[in-house]
Design a protein around this motif. Structure first.
Motif, mmCIF file in Angstrom:
data_model
loop_
_atom_site.group_PDB
_atom_site.id
_atom_site.type_symbol
_atom_site.label_atom_id
_atom_site.label_comp_id
_atom_site.label_asym_id
_atom_site.label_seq_id
_atom_site.Cartn_x
_atom_site.Cartn_y
_atom_site.Cartn_z
ATOM 1 N N MET A 180 0.825 -1.208 0.000
ATOM 2 C CA MET A 180 0.000 0.000 0.000
ATOM 3 C C MET A 180 0.859 1.257 0.000
ATOM 4 O O MET A 180 0.572 2.228 -0.713
ATOM 5 C CB MET A 180 -0.922 0.010 1.220
ATOM 6 C CG MET A 180 -1.974 -1.083 1.221
ATOM 7 S SD MET A 180 -2.846 -1.197 2.800
ATOM 8 C CE MET A 180 -3.797 0.316 2.783
ATOM 9 N N VAL A 201 -6.719 6.330 1.142
ATOM 10 C CA VAL A 201 -5.674 5.306 1.098
ATOM 11 C C VAL A 201 -4.756 5.449 2.315
ATOM 12 O O VAL A 201 -4.395 4.450 2.965
ATOM 13 C CB VAL A 201 -4.866 5.404 -0.209
ATOM 14 C CG1 VAL A 201 -3.635 4.498 -0.154
ATOM 15 C CG2 VAL A 201 -5.737 5.054 -1.404
ATOM 16 N N ALA A 208 -6.445 0.098 -2.403
ATOM 17 C CA ALA A 208 -5.464 1.183 -2.480
ATOM 18 C C ALA A 208 -4.796 1.226 -3.847
ATOM 19 O O ALA A 208 -4.631 2.305 -4.442
ATOM 20 C CB ALA A 208 -4.413 1.013 -1.385
#
Length: 391
Positions: free
Chosen positions: A250, A284, A325
């Motif tokens: 991520m 995110v 994400a």
């Protein structure tokens, strides 16, 4: 201990920046496990994280050592996954192996001179681990003769030893299951064709076949009756390790989107100046922070009664957050996000792979659901309002 873990995390960070990121594209094109890279990781202490110092390990608690995979995951999630499985086997070797086995293999594994992997899943059974067809027969001289097949074996044909779970009778259930380490050079051990895995071709995955493989009783890791319980503990560690690696994934996707959008000109300004883009990437960032807190809490719960459900929470939430994400960050780049040099397509496939291995999202929901059923039994019944439901 804080200074030690910070040093290990710094070493993992350097390994990611200097070894993984510059070379992962070439690794995938070659389709070969980068043994020179894992050797460099070993030199940094990354292949004996949980093993005691007497065997050359770092002696880190699970809750601290698992953080390493977040750093490695910033470079590549599949690479982080492979090292996490090796470390689980090293932990099992030094913690539960026979004295003879620890003496022979302990330092070999912690040093990374030898690589190990865990073999549980079978072609006919994945999430239903108790339905197992591999059989280990105990011979009169104490050796074991093993027949059967395993599927989705990582480092297939590359590892030097495989920690393999077998049943020892044909009776239903798991009371007869055990774990025994099978060396790669054992007669009768073979591997099928490698699976075709886009975006992580360098990680050999495939089936492992055992035909009258004879193994010494010294190689017993978990005796008959403890095989499934020990395997479930290994899976819990793996689930949290995967969640850790997904946080690295991520972070890599978010940094790619930020690096691109801070300079991309649009509507008289930069893309990153647009509220809509900030909100997308802000979500995110929030998911990343929440994921870090969740996997670290789960890591600290391993080995306690809350460990399995905490591992399930982490494995259910974090890989899903990682997939979302990457999709969001790809959207921020627009058409450029589809291009291979930016790497988001690779991260997307890695995220999907990490959602599935060592317990799918759905299986983790089953674990969580069962925990909720147990919790519900401890709660008082709510009173039914007077007259409710009466004719």
């Amino acid at each position: 201990m804080p200074a030690q873990i910070e040093a290990i995390l710094a070493a993992a960070r350097a390994h990611t920046d200097e070894v993984i990121k510059p070379n992962v594209g070439a690794w995938n094109e070659a389709g070969v496990w980068p043994r020179d890279a894992s050797d460099k990781a070993s030199a940094l202490g990354l292949t004996g994280l949980y093993a005691p110092e007497e065997f050359g390990g770092q002696g880190l608690p699970l809750g601290e050592g698992i953080r390493v995979y977040e750093e490695l995951g910033k470079g590549d999630g599949a690479y982080a996954f492979a090292l996490s499985m090796h470390n689980i086997c090293t932990y099992a070797c030094c913690g539960f192996g026979t004295d003879a086995f620890k003496e022979k293999w302990g330092r070999e594994l912690t040093s990374g001179r030898k690589l190990a992997n865990f073999a549980l899943t079978e072609p006919q059974s994945g999430s239903d681990a108790a339905t197992m067809y591999s059989r280990g027969v105990i011979n009169d001289d104490g050796t074991w003769t093993i027949n059967g097949a395993k599927a989705w074996v990582s480092l297939a044909g590359e590892a030097d030893i495989y920690f393999t779970v077998v049943k020892t009778t044909d009776r239903p259930g798991h009371q007869d299951m055990a774990m025994i380490a099978v060396p790669a050079d054992a007669e009768g051990l073979s591997f099928g064709p490698r699976y075709d895995t886009p975006s992580y071709e360098f990680l050999p995955l495939g089936e492992m076949y055992m035909t009258d493989v004879v193994v010494s009783e010294d190689n017993i890791i978990l005796p008959v009756g403890q095989g499934l319980q020990g395997s479930l503990m290994a899976i819990d560690i793996a689930r949290v390790s995967i969640a850790s690696g997904c946080c690295g994934l991520m972070a890599a996707a978010l940094d790619t989107a930020l690096s691109y959008s801070k300079n991309r000109k649009m509507f008289g300004g930069r893309t990153l100046d647009l509220d809509g883009i900030q909100w997308m990437l802000g979500d995110v960032a929030t998911d990343l922070e929440a994921s870090r807190l969740l996997y670290r809490a789960a890591a600290n719960a391993l080995g306690t009664p809350e460990g399995p459900v905490m591992a399930a929470h982490a494995k259910r939430f974090v890989p899903d957050a990682a997939v979302n994400a990457v999709n969001t960050c790809t959207q921020v780049l627009g058409g450029m996000g589809l291009l291979k040099p930016y790497g988001l397509d690779r991260l997307s496939r890695l995220g999907q792979m990490l959602r599935i291995v060592d317990g799918t999202t759905e299986i983790c929901r089953v674990v969580i659901g069962r925990a909720l059923q147990k919790r519900a039994k401890t709660l008082p019944d709510l009173p039914v309002p007077k007259g409710f439901g009466e004719n």
